[in-house]
Structures are given as structure tokens and as C-alpha cells.
Design an enzyme around this catalytic site. Structure first.
Site, PDB file in Angstrom:
ATOM      1  N   HIS A   1     -16.403  -2.892  13.029  1.00 21.11           N
ATOM      2  CA  HIS A   1     -16.164  -1.463  12.794  1.00 21.11           C
ATOM      3  C   HIS A   1     -16.539  -0.711  14.069  1.00 21.11           C
ATOM      4  O   HIS A   1     -17.539  -1.040  14.719  1.00 21.11           O
ATOM      5  CB  HIS A   1     -17.001  -0.980  11.600  1.00 21.11           C
ATOM      6  CG  HIS A   1     -16.763   0.450  11.235  1.00 21.11           C
ATOM      7  ND1 HIS A   1     -17.513   1.483  11.746  1.00 21.11           N
ATOM      8  CD2 HIS A   1     -15.830   1.026  10.435  1.00 21.11           C
ATOM      9  CE1 HIS A   1     -17.060   2.633  11.251  1.00 21.11           C
ATOM     10  NE2 HIS A   1     -16.038   2.382  10.452  1.00 21.11           N
TER      11      HIS A   1
ATOM     12  N   GLN B   1       3.650   4.814  15.208  1.00 20.14           N
ATOM     13  CA  GLN B   1       2.588   3.921  14.722  1.00 20.14           C
ATOM     14  C   GLN B   1       1.887   3.233  15.884  1.00 20.14           C
ATOM     15  O   GLN B   1       0.679   3.070  15.870  1.00 20.14           O
ATOM     16  CB  GLN B   1       3.213   2.817  13.868  1.00 20.14           C
ATOM     17  CG  GLN B   1       3.394   3.138  12.431  1.00 20.14           C
ATOM     18  CD  GLN B   1       4.061   1.950  11.757  1.00 20.14           C
ATOM     19  OE1 GLN B   1       5.115   1.499  12.192  1.00 20.14           O
ATOM     20  NE2 GLN B   1       3.449   1.431  10.733  1.00 20.14           N
TER      21      GLN B   1
ATOM     22  N   GLU C   1       0.803  -1.224   0.000  1.00 20.19           N
ATOM     23  CA  GLU C   1       0.000   0.000   0.000  1.00 20.19           C
ATOM     24  C   GLU C   1       0.837   1.276   0.000  1.00 20.19           C
ATOM     25  O   GLU C   1       1.896   1.345   0.614  1.00 20.19           O
ATOM     26  CB  GLU C   1      -0.879  -0.017   1.251  1.00 20.19           C
ATOM     27  CG  GLU C   1      -1.810   1.164   1.356  1.00 20.19           C
ATOM     28  CD  GLU C   1      -3.008   0.858   2.223  1.00 20.19           C
ATOM     29  OE1 GLU C   1      -3.819   0.016   1.822  1.00 20.19           O
ATOM     30  OE2 GLU C   1      -3.112   1.449   3.294  1.00 20.19           O
TER      31      GLU C   1
ATOM     32  N   TYR D   1      -6.919   7.001  -0.417  1.00 19.37           N
ATOM     33  CA  TYR D   1      -7.639   8.207  -0.858  1.00 19.37           C
ATOM     34  C   TYR D   1      -7.961   9.053   0.354  1.00 19.37           C
ATOM     35  O   TYR D   1      -8.693   8.618   1.250  1.00 19.37           O
ATOM     36  CB  TYR D   1      -8.929   7.773  -1.557  1.00 19.37           C
ATOM     37  CG  TYR D   1      -9.652   8.872  -2.293  1.00 19.37           C
ATOM     38  CD1 TYR D   1      -9.346   9.153  -3.624  1.00 19.37           C
ATOM     39  CD2 TYR D   1     -10.653   9.611  -1.673  1.00 19.37           C
ATOM     40  CE1 TYR D   1     -10.021  10.153  -4.312  1.00 19.37           C
ATOM     41  CE2 TYR D   1     -11.329  10.613  -2.361  1.00 19.37           C
ATOM     42  CZ  TYR D   1     -11.017  10.870  -3.682  1.00 19.37           C
ATOM     43  OH  TYR D   1     -11.688  11.856  -4.364  1.00 19.37           O
TER      44      TYR D   1
ATOM     45  N   GLN E   1      -9.243  -4.648   7.952  1.00 12.88           N
ATOM     46  CA  GLN E   1      -8.519  -3.742   8.829  1.00 12.88           C
ATOM     47  C   GLN E   1      -7.354  -4.539   9.438  1.00 12.88           C
ATOM     48  O   GLN E   1      -7.416  -5.775   9.515  1.00 12.88           O
ATOM     49  CB  GLN E   1      -9.487  -3.268   9.927  1.00 12.88           C
ATOM     50  CG  GLN E   1      -8.918  -2.373  10.996  1.00 12.88           C
ATOM     51  CD  GLN E   1      -8.417  -1.058  10.424  1.00 12.88           C
ATOM     52  OE1 GLN E   1      -7.375  -1.054   9.767  1.00 12.88           O
ATOM     53  NE2 GLN E   1      -9.120   0.019  10.677  1.00 12.88           N
TER      54      GLN E   1
ATOM     55  N   ALA F   1      -7.000  10.456   3.576  1.00 16.21           N
ATOM     56  CA  ALA F   1      -7.142   9.974   4.961  1.00 16.21           C
ATOM     57  C   ALA F   1      -8.074  10.890   5.752  1.00 16.21           C
ATOM     58  O   ALA F   1      -8.209  12.074   5.423  1.00 16.21           O
ATOM     59  CB  ALA F   1      -5.784   9.928   5.623  1.00 16.21           C
TER      60      ALA F   1
HETATM   61  P1  FAD Z   1     -19.227   1.408   5.540  1.00 13.39           P
HETATM   62  O1  FAD Z   1     -19.196   0.109   4.824  1.00 13.39           O
HETATM   63  O2  FAD Z   1     -20.241   2.404   5.075  1.00 13.39           O
HETATM   64  O3  FAD Z   1     -19.444   1.086   7.099  1.00 13.39           O
HETATM   65  C1  FAD Z   1     -19.401   2.146   8.081  1.00 13.39           C
HETATM   66  C2  FAD Z   1     -20.310   1.764   9.249  1.00 13.39           C
HETATM   67  O4  FAD Z   1     -21.684   1.743   8.802  1.00 13.39           O
HETATM   68  C3  FAD Z   1     -20.051   0.360   9.809  1.00 13.39           C
HETATM   69  O5  FAD Z   1     -20.270   0.421  11.195  1.00 13.39           O
HETATM   70  C4  FAD Z   1     -21.094  -0.523   9.138  1.00 13.39           C
HETATM   71  O6  FAD Z   1     -21.476  -1.647   9.944  1.00 13.39           O
HETATM   72  C5  FAD Z   1     -22.262   0.451   8.975  1.00 13.39           C
HETATM   73  N1  FAD Z   1     -23.030   0.184   7.733  1.00 13.39           N
HETATM   74  C6  FAD Z   1     -22.535  -0.137   6.509  1.00 13.39           C
HETATM   75  N2  FAD Z   1     -23.526  -0.251   5.619  1.00 13.39           N
HETATM   76  C7  FAD Z   1     -24.679  -0.020   6.299  1.00 13.39           C
HETATM   77  C8  FAD Z   1     -26.054   0.039   5.919  1.00 13.39           C
HETATM   78  N3  FAD Z   1     -26.413  -0.189   4.647  1.00 13.39           N
HETATM   79  N4  FAD Z   1     -26.979   0.340   6.878  1.00 13.39           N
HETATM   80  C9  FAD Z   1     -26.595   0.599   8.155  1.00 13.39           C
HETATM   81  N5  FAD Z   1     -25.300   0.564   8.582  1.00 13.39           N
HETATM   82  C10 FAD Z   1     -24.362   0.278   7.649  1.00 13.39           C
HETATM   83  N6  FAD Z   1     -10.172   5.790   4.808  1.00 13.39           N
HETATM   84  C11 FAD Z   1      -9.831   6.804   3.973  1.00 13.39           C
HETATM   85  O7  FAD Z   1     -10.180   7.964   4.249  1.00 13.39           O
HETATM   86  N7  FAD Z   1      -9.097   6.570   2.849  1.00 13.39           N
HETATM   87  C12 FAD Z   1      -8.686   5.314   2.480  1.00 13.39           C
HETATM   88  O8  FAD Z   1      -8.043   5.154   1.443  1.00 13.39           O
HETATM   89  C13 FAD Z   1      -9.029   4.230   3.338  1.00 13.39           C
HETATM   90  N8  FAD Z   1      -8.655   2.948   3.048  1.00 13.39           N
HETATM   91  C14 FAD Z   1      -9.041   1.910   3.867  1.00 13.39           C
HETATM   92  C15 FAD Z   1      -8.683   0.596   3.518  1.00 13.39           C
HETATM   93  C16 FAD Z   1      -9.052  -0.476   4.333  1.00 13.39           C
HETATM   94  C17 FAD Z   1      -8.654  -1.871   3.949  1.00 13.39           C
HETATM   95  C18 FAD Z   1      -9.782  -0.227   5.529  1.00 13.39           C
HETATM   96  C19 FAD Z   1     -10.145  -1.374   6.433  1.00 13.39           C
HETATM   97  C20 FAD Z   1     -10.145   1.065   5.876  1.00 13.39           C
HETATM   98  C21 FAD Z   1      -9.798   2.148   5.049  1.00 13.39           C
HETATM   99  N9  FAD Z   1     -10.159   3.466   5.356  1.00 13.39           N
HETATM  100  C22 FAD Z   1      -9.803   4.510   4.518  1.00 13.39           C
HETATM  101  C23 FAD Z   1     -10.926   3.760   6.581  1.00 13.39           C
HETATM  102  C24 FAD Z   1     -12.457   3.684   6.327  1.00 13.39           C
HETATM  103  O9  FAD Z   1     -12.833   4.678   5.414  1.00 13.39           O
HETATM  104  C25 FAD Z   1     -13.162   3.869   7.679  1.00 13.39           C
HETATM  105  O10 FAD Z   1     -12.953   2.752   8.482  1.00 13.39           O
HETATM  106  C26 FAD Z   1     -14.635   4.253   7.640  1.00 13.39           C
HETATM  107  O11 FAD Z   1     -15.011   4.623   8.974  1.00 13.39           O
HETATM  108  C27 FAD Z   1     -15.586   3.171   7.196  1.00 13.39           C
HETATM  109  O12 FAD Z   1     -15.505   2.917   5.869  1.00 13.39           O
HETATM  110  P2  FAD Z   1     -16.308   1.680   5.200  1.00 13.39           P
HETATM  111  O13 FAD Z   1     -16.095   1.737   3.753  1.00 13.39           O
HETATM  112  O14 FAD Z   1     -16.028   0.414   5.919  1.00 13.39           O
HETATM  113  O15 FAD Z   1     -17.834   2.161   5.537  1.00 13.39           O
END
Ligand code: FAD
Length: 291
Positions: free
Chosen positions: A149, A212, A17, A49, A176, A51
Site C-alpha cells: 500500500h 485509464q 465490478e 463505495y 489491487q 471513490a
Molecule cells: P487499511 O487496511 O486500513 O490500510 C491502509 C494503510 O494503513 C496501509 O498502509 C496499511 O499497511 C496500514 N494499516 C492497516 N492496518 C493498520 C494497523 N492496524 N496499524 C497500523 N497501520 C495499519 N476505495 C473506495 O473509496 N471505495 C471502494 O469501493 C474501494 N474499493 C477497493 C477495492 C479493492 C480491491 C482495493 C485494493 C482498493 C479499494 N479502494 C476503494 C481503495 C482503498 O480504499 C484505498 O487503497 C485505501 O487507501 C486503503 O484502504 P484499506 O482498506 O486497504 O485500508
């Protein structure tokens, strides 16, 4: 090539990454990091993308550098929490223009002070995935959380929401970071029981410096096993030793994963080609034999 195909055809993949610089003036240095990182020949390289939920001006540029200049498959991250639908369409068009076919679609963290969700915009990553699917012909990945999460009511509820992502077009997940492989094995069992059958790429963070560790400790819910804490305590005052121990710990985690049938591993290399190089060197036979 689509990452969904790669994960189907290869028994072992190891990816790494990068994160783009905040300022355009630092892009040259970032391009050098890409070049160095490409030398370890990862299965693919992801580019984060914006942070903390912000938007990013350099992800597409860097993903282009990864794939079209250095010949490594690129996975571009894309977040939607603070984006408009028009901005997302614009970025999708740019990715298409550069022939980048793989997107890790995320909600992103909600920036402090943002009145979330923005009117008429996105609530969850699954909505972004639906939109990417409608745009057509991208391979879509998503994030998952073996320890749940932080906003989820429970791990079970979080896994139910992963199912929504699969229904919205998610073809693989990246986890994660976790520091105890049993947590991942337990999560995989629960996810499978709920009918989630898309590949899960295990995210491993080599912890190589004290900064970290502070950040990880502040991430709610991440369990730090005693074995890991002992390393940190013992070597905290000796940066080179801590780095060596962190690389060894991550290597051991990866070997255990592969030995137990989890063949797809993503290393959070955090723009450190030397760390990527050391881990890939430790795994050279394992990676070559099974890839
Ligand atoms: P979602 O899938 O939308 O989930 C967020 C919360 O909402 C969760 O608690 C989930 O249970 C809940 N949820 C999901 N869908 C629904 C629904 N339909 N109805 C009700 N509740 C729901 N952040 C950045 O800014 N840039 C990055 O490049 C980046 N890369 C990442 C890469 C990885 C591998 C990981 C694990 C995280 C990364 N993150 C990044 C952090 C991530 O954006 C955060 O953890 C964020 O808080 C959640 O993103 P998500 O896509 O999992 O959200």
C-alpha cells in the site's frame, strides 16, 4: 451465499465490478449496466463505495439490483475513513434488509482536507471489520496490495497489517491491480510465510483506453512491465486497437494465473459490459471447465 464458501467450493471463480453513479438521476442507466453485466454470469459482482474516500448513497441500491433483481451474488464495498459509526450501522442494517451477506470492508482513501481520523471514528479497515463482525453474520473481505500500500513503510509491514485484518474477521482478500503476475506470486509466497491462509482473489484491470493508463501511471508503485508499455505506445493513437490489445493482455494474465493455481480472479470491469463480455468469451471453456 457467502463468498468465503464459494471460494472454498469452486476451483475457479471470475467476478467483475461496478461503480455506482454519483447522481441518483443516473441510477436507471446503472441498472441497465448491471443487467448487461449479469449476462456474462460472473461468480459475483462487486459494487464500489464512494471513490476517493467519500460516502456513497447508491451502493446498497445497486447491490440489491445485482442480487435480488438479476440473480448474481453481490459483494457490497463499504469504506469508513469519512463515515461515522452511526452511518456504518445504518448501511449494515440496509444490507441486512436486502439479504446482502458479503461486504468488502475498506478504510477508503483519506479525502483531501479531512482532519483524519475523525474524532472517535475509524483509523483502519480492521476496525470496520471488527464492527461488521460484531453486527453478525456477514462474510467480510478486505483489500491487499501485492506491491505494498502506498502509505506502508514496507511490503513486510503491510503484510503484517493484513494479518490484523484477518484477526479482525477478514475471510478473503481482493488485490489491487497488477500487470506482472510474478509480483502476485511473490506476494502470495510472502503472505503465506507470515501465516495468511485466507483466499486471495487476484484483481485484474483490462486497460482499454488512454485515460485509464494516465490514472494507472499516477498510482504510485504500480509497475508497468515493458511488454505492457509497448502495447500502450504502439496503440495509443488507435482506441479500438488499444481496447482489443488491453482485453487480450488481461485475458493472458488470467489464463496464466489459473494455470498456476490462482483460481480466483476479479476483473475491474469499470461498468463496461462489452469488456466483461469479451474477456468472459475468451475464457468460456476455461471458466466452465473449472468452475
Ligand atoms: P487499511 O487496511 O486500513 O490500510 C491502509 C494503510 O494503513 C496501509 O498502509 C496499511 O499497511 C496500514 N494499516 C492497516 N492496518 C493498520 C494497523 N492496524 N496499524 C497500523 N497501520 C495499519 N476505495 C473506495 O473509496 N471505495 C471502494 O469501493 C474501494 N474499493 C477497493 C477495492 C479493492 C480491491 C482495493 C485494493 C482498493 C479499494 N479502494 C476503494 C481503495 C482503498 O480504499 C484505498 O487503497 C485505501 O487507501 C486503503 O484502504 P484499506 O482498506 O486497504 O485500508
Amino acid at each position: 451465499m457467502k463468498i468465503s464458501e464459494l471460494l472454498k467450493t469452486k476451483e475457479v471463480t471470475i467476478s467483475c465490478e461496478l461503480f455506482p453513479p454519483k447522481k441518483g438521476s443516473e441510477l436507471k442507466k446503472a441498472h441497465e449496466v448491471v443487467q448487461e453485466m449479469a449476462k456474462v454470469k460472473p461468480s459475483f459482482m462487486s459494487v464500489t463505495y464512494g471513490a476517493s474516500g467519500g460516502i456513497s448513497e447508491h451502493t446498497v441500491d445497486l447491490a440489491n439490483e445485482v442480487q435480488n433483481v438479476n440473480g448474481v451474488l453481490a459483494l457490497a464495498h463499504l469504506t469508513c475513513a469519512s463515515s461515522s459509526r452511526d452511518k456504518i450501522q445504518e448501511v449494515l442494517g440496509e444490507l441486512r434488509g436486502h439479504k446482502i451477506e458479503n461486504i468488502l470492508a475498506l478504510r477508503g482513501d483519506i479525502p483531501e482536507g479531512l482532519d483524519f481520523p475523525l474524532p472517535g471514528q475509524y483509523h483502519h479497515a480492521s476496525e470496520l471489520m471488527e464492527e461488521i463482525r460484531a453486527f453478525g453474520d456477514f462474510c467480510i473481505g478486505g483489500a491487499c496490495y501485492p506491491e505494498g500500500h502506498p502509505e506502508a513503510e514496507s511490503i513486510e509491514a503491510d503484510i503484517d497489517n493484513l494479518k490484523r485484518k484477518v484477526e479482525a474477521g477478514c475471510e478473503f482478500f481482493t488485490t489491487q491491480m497488477f500487470f506482472d503476475n510474478n509480483i502476485l506470486y511473490n506476494f502470495l509466497y510472502r503472505a503465506l510465510k507470515k501465516g495468511i491462509e485466507v483466499p486471495v482473489v487476484a484483481g485484474i484491470m483490462p486497460v482499454t483506453n488512454a485515460k485509464q493508463i494516465k490514472r494507472i501511471a499516477s498510482l504510485s508503485g504500480t509497475i508497468l512491465p515493458q511488454r505492457f508499455r509497448a502495447i500502450v505506445e504502439r496503440f495509443a493513437g488507435h482506441p479500438a486497437a488499444l481496447k482489443q490489445a488491453g482485453i487480450a493482455y488481461a485475458t493472458e494474465q488470467i489464463i496464466d494465473l489459473i494455470a498456476n493455481g490462482v483460481g480466483h480472479v476479479h476483473i475491474y470491469t469499470m461498468n463496461k459490459p462489452d469488456v466483461a463480455g469479451a474477456i468472459f468469451a475468451n475464457l468460456s471453456e476455461i471458466y466452465q471447465a473449472k468452475a
